[in-house]
Design an enzyme around this catalytic site. Sequence first.
Site: not given
Length: 262
Positions: A100, A235
């Site tokens: 990320s 995610h």
Amino acid sequence: MTETLLDDVWVRRYHDGPGAHGPGGPATLVCFPHAGGSASYFSTLSGLLRTSHRVLALQYPGRQDRLRERCLSTIDELADEAFTALEPLMGGPVALFGHSMGAMIAFEVATRMKRRRGLDPAALFVSGRRAPSRDRDDEIVHLGGDSALVAEMKRLSGTDARVLDDPEVVEMILPALRSDYRAVETYRYRPGPRLGCPTIALTGDDDPKAGADEVDAWREHTSGEFRMHVFPGGHFYLKEHWTAVADVIAGQLGRARPDQPR
């Protein structure tokens, strides 16, 4: 390079592993955490790779044992400090893994390696993040209130919901979380020479922060090999797939022949 030359403020090591680090030795893997994350997030990956590679993780300011330090609120600041902390490693092969926000910092460290030292990483692993050249104009979480930040973390399932329901814990982590979101949401890619290293993109098939086309665009940022691995999950797909991710890393580093320092 001896262990004592590493910046122990920034760099963490959770397992003993191969000690040799030089032009002919195995690559050291350096891991970059996500927004609101800490070095300990990578302790599982470190354990899985401990027999083949030395695994290090970065600890950003403003969290865990660096809680009282000023948070850094731009990707450039974080990349500059990380590059300086990692320079002692650059006499041997170094691979970078970022998840990320960490993928953006790892990419910017790689560009600094190329620009300042004439080096490419042995490999760049980018996880859960769209390519630098793919912007989204609707990401303004850092401008919202505390409840918006907490809601975003719950939506992405990156932190145990029970932790986020504890007001004292939330108060402690919010400054770093807001600073990290400001850094990643205000980042804008500056076009420059492509990297020459293998770039391996990893993502979850249900990640709201990184669509498949956006992740595939990482191929535009390297003249080297590009591969993409898609895992079931969102995610934070890593939680269920650490072993498979470790296999991807070990497979790549086992067959790659890193550039030698010039």
